[in-house]
Design an enzyme around this catalytic site. Structure first.
Site, mmCIF file in Angstrom:
data_model
loop_
_atom_site.group_PDB
_atom_site.id
_atom_site.type_symbol
_atom_site.label_atom_id
_atom_site.label_comp_id
_atom_site.label_asym_id
_atom_site.label_seq_id
_atom_site.Cartn_x
_atom_site.Cartn_y
_atom_site.Cartn_z
ATOM 1 N N SER A 301 -3.710 -29.191 -45.782
ATOM 2 C CA SER A 301 -4.887 -28.804 -44.995
ATOM 3 C C SER A 301 -6.223 -29.225 -45.580
ATOM 4 O O SER A 301 -7.242 -29.185 -44.880
ATOM 5 C CB SER A 301 -4.881 -27.287 -44.792
ATOM 6 O OG SER A 301 -3.783 -26.897 -43.983
ATOM 7 N N VAL A 302 -6.285 -29.606 -46.856
ATOM 8 C CA VAL A 302 -7.558 -30.064 -47.407
ATOM 9 C C VAL A 302 -8.010 -31.358 -46.737
ATOM 10 O O VAL A 302 -9.173 -31.770 -46.885
ATOM 11 C CB VAL A 302 -7.474 -30.263 -48.938
ATOM 12 C CG1 VAL A 302 -7.312 -28.930 -49.640
ATOM 13 C CG2 VAL A 302 -6.348 -31.220 -49.309
#
Length: 568
Positions: A301-302
């Site tokens: 998700s980064v």
């Protein structure tokens, strides 16, 4: 004639015999003298050059003058790798004493048994050189030299010493026993650090002892000094906090990269496991790798803020654009994509706040097929960072050829791609630096580089404030909060991939963030590998490390607090 003794020879009778003998002896002497004169003429005229060469070969020597290896320092001049003088003891086995008493004295001084010493001498019996012990301190070598044993000699060399030990081990690297770079910066810049050895002609006796230093043939040129970009204060602090987190969660390892948002200089780079470069007796090979540069992983998700930047560049999307994520799952091709729960309608900022895979999928499928790929490529993913570090990975960014919808979707939320921690930190500098990505540098730079404008300043500013909402109390990145400072960042939790596929119980916990928001100074990426004790989510494992490290770093760098309540 006498009756008793008979007649005796007269002088005239013996003269011829004496004269012949005399002439013979004179002839012998003259012949010998002629031979001697001839030999002298032969030696001094005919064979003069040959004999002179043979004599010189036994007395004249050309010795190498070691070049002092250059020093590696931090950005503020603290030594990270220095060369110290040492003594290597060697012997001519053919000259060593044969009696056991002297050999026993030598063996004890060297810290070895007489049997081992005798076996070593026997093995090199046909040679004129063998090492007794290498790289001794002068103080330890002197008592052995004071014994004045025949055939024992000293050779002056240099040994590399690393004052910061395991804290900078993978970045600085090591040299081998001959002082040549084997890992890290020591290997990457070996020719610059090593310098050029010199030569001198000396006169030695038949036992190899120096009689006279005749003249210098070539002067030794010391190696150059290399200033790295890291701040040693930040490096120690980052390593300490990373180690504490790895121990607390019984993790396999971890990585932390801190970059200057304005210049791209790496201010800290810590990895675990590590090793002590000054004592490699129990070296773990896993500790040799500088994982921040050489290892690639799926980031999860980064990556969502970076993918979203491609959407925000179009007129179709803004931070307030609403996306329906109901019912919390969806089918794309033959795959099911899920959110943690049904978030319903979410703005673009809400998608990042709740880390919605459904929201990112719906956004990505409305863009051009290669839009997300192009943005990742512009941010340096799938390409070597260009630091010159040996073994730096390019990561993985598959070419957008006839992609399926599921491939486009998974890439938008950080699956199907692989990056290093250094690449990820460099990509985030674009958000921190008004859309301009700064290439990473391991060396201290004389001036900031130009960088590359990869997104508009408006989009970078929008993303910065959207990420700030994540680092707030009761939000996913709440544990990354730094008292007194406004912080922006994104959490990530991703399953580990091995040769057998995605693991069900092994995760990587990530946090990528920027501080302070008002005028970004540093970008920091934290990755904890496979936390096996307690939680494993990025917001619970990696975010606290970010908060502690960045909070201390901002104070060490004298960055003024920018939170309103802190300023007031």
């Amino acid at each position: 004639m006498s009756a008793k003794g008979g007649s005796s020879p007269t002088r005239a009778q013996v003269a011829p015999m004496g004269s012949g003998r005399y002439r013979f002896m004179v002839g012998v002497v003259l012949v010998a003298l002629a031979v001697l004169v001839g030999r002298i003429v032969d030696l001094h005229v005919i064979d003069r050059l040959f004999l002179q060469g043979q004599g010189d070969a036994r007395t004249l020597r050309v010795e190498t003058i070691d070049a002092h290896r250059g020093m590696v320092t931090s950005r503020h001049g603290e030594p990270l790798a220095i060369s110290t003088p040492v003594v290597s003891l060697w012997a001519n086995p053919q000259e060593l004493p044969s009696d056991d008493i002297q050999r026993m004295m030598l063996a004890r001084a060297l810290g070895m048994s007489l049997a081992d010493l005798n076996a070593r001498i026997e093995r090199y019996a046909e040679h004129e050189f063998m090492y007794l012990r290498r790289r001794m301190t002068p103080a330890d070598a002197q008592p052995i030299l004071d014994m004045r044993l025949p055939g024992v000699y000293a050779q002056h060399e240099y040994k590399r010493y690393y004052p910061s030990g395991e804290v900078t081990a993978q970045l600085v690297g090591v040299t081998n026993i001959d002082d040549k770079g084997q890992e890290g910066v020591e290997l990457a810049y070996n020719s610059f650090l090593a310098g050029q050895p010199g030569k001198r002609r000396v006169l030695k006796d038949r036992k190899g002892r120096l009689v006279r230093d005749l003249h210098l043939i070539k002067e030794a040129k010391p190696g150059g000094n290399l200033a790295l970009s890291i701040d040693l204060r930040l490096q120690y602090m980052a390593y300490r906090e990373l180690k504490a987190a790895v121990d607390e969660h019984n993790a396999d390892g971890g990585t932390l990269v801190m970059m200057d948002a304005k210049t791209g200089e790496v201010l800290a780079m810590a990895n675990l496991p590590s090793y002590n470069p000054n004592n490699r007796a129990e070296l773990d090979a896993n500790g040799l790798r500088n994982q921040a540069i050489t290892d690639a992983f799926e980031p999860g998700s980064v990556m969502k803020p970076l993918a979203m930047s491609a959407a925000l560049e179009t007129a179709r999307f803004s931070p307030e654009t609403v996306i329906d994520t109901s019912p919390g799952w969806m089918r794309v091709d033959n795959f099911t994509i899920r959110d943690f729960r049904n978030y319903g309608d979410l703005s673009m900022a809400g998608i990042l706040l709740h880390s919605s895979n459904i929201g990112m999928t719906r956004v990505a499928l409305q863009l051009e097929e290669d839009a997300v790929w192009n943005r990742y490529h512009e941010l340096g993913l799938g390409q070597a960072p260009g630091t010159g570090f040996p073994g730096e990975t390019t990561g993985s960014l598959p070419t957008p050829f006839d992609w399926s919808d599921s491939k486009r979707a998974s890439m938008s939320y950080g699956y199907g791609v692989a990056v290093s921690a250094l690449q990820l930190a460099s990509a985030y500098t674009a958000i921190a630096n008004e859309g301009k990505r700064m290439p990473p540098s391991l060396l201290k730079l004389p001036s900031p580089p130009q960088g590359e404008q990869v997104m508009s300043p408006r989009v970078a500013d929008d993303l910065l404030h959207m990420l700030e909402a994540i680092v707030q109390p009761n939000a996913g990145g709440s544990r990354a909060v730094v008292p007194g400072y406004r912080v922006a960042g994104k959490t990530g939790t991703v399953r580990k991939v091995t040769q057998t596929g995605y693991q069900q119980t092994a995760y990587r916990s990530l946090f990528a963030g920027i501080a302070p928001v008002t005028d970004p100074r540093i970008v920091t990426v934290v990755m904890i590998d496979n936390a096996k004790k307690g939680d494993y989510y990025g917001g619970l494992v990696a975010a606290p490390v970010f908060g502690r490290v960045v909070g201390k770093a901002l104070r060490l760098l004298d960055v003024l607090p920018d939170k309103k309540e802190a300023v007031e």
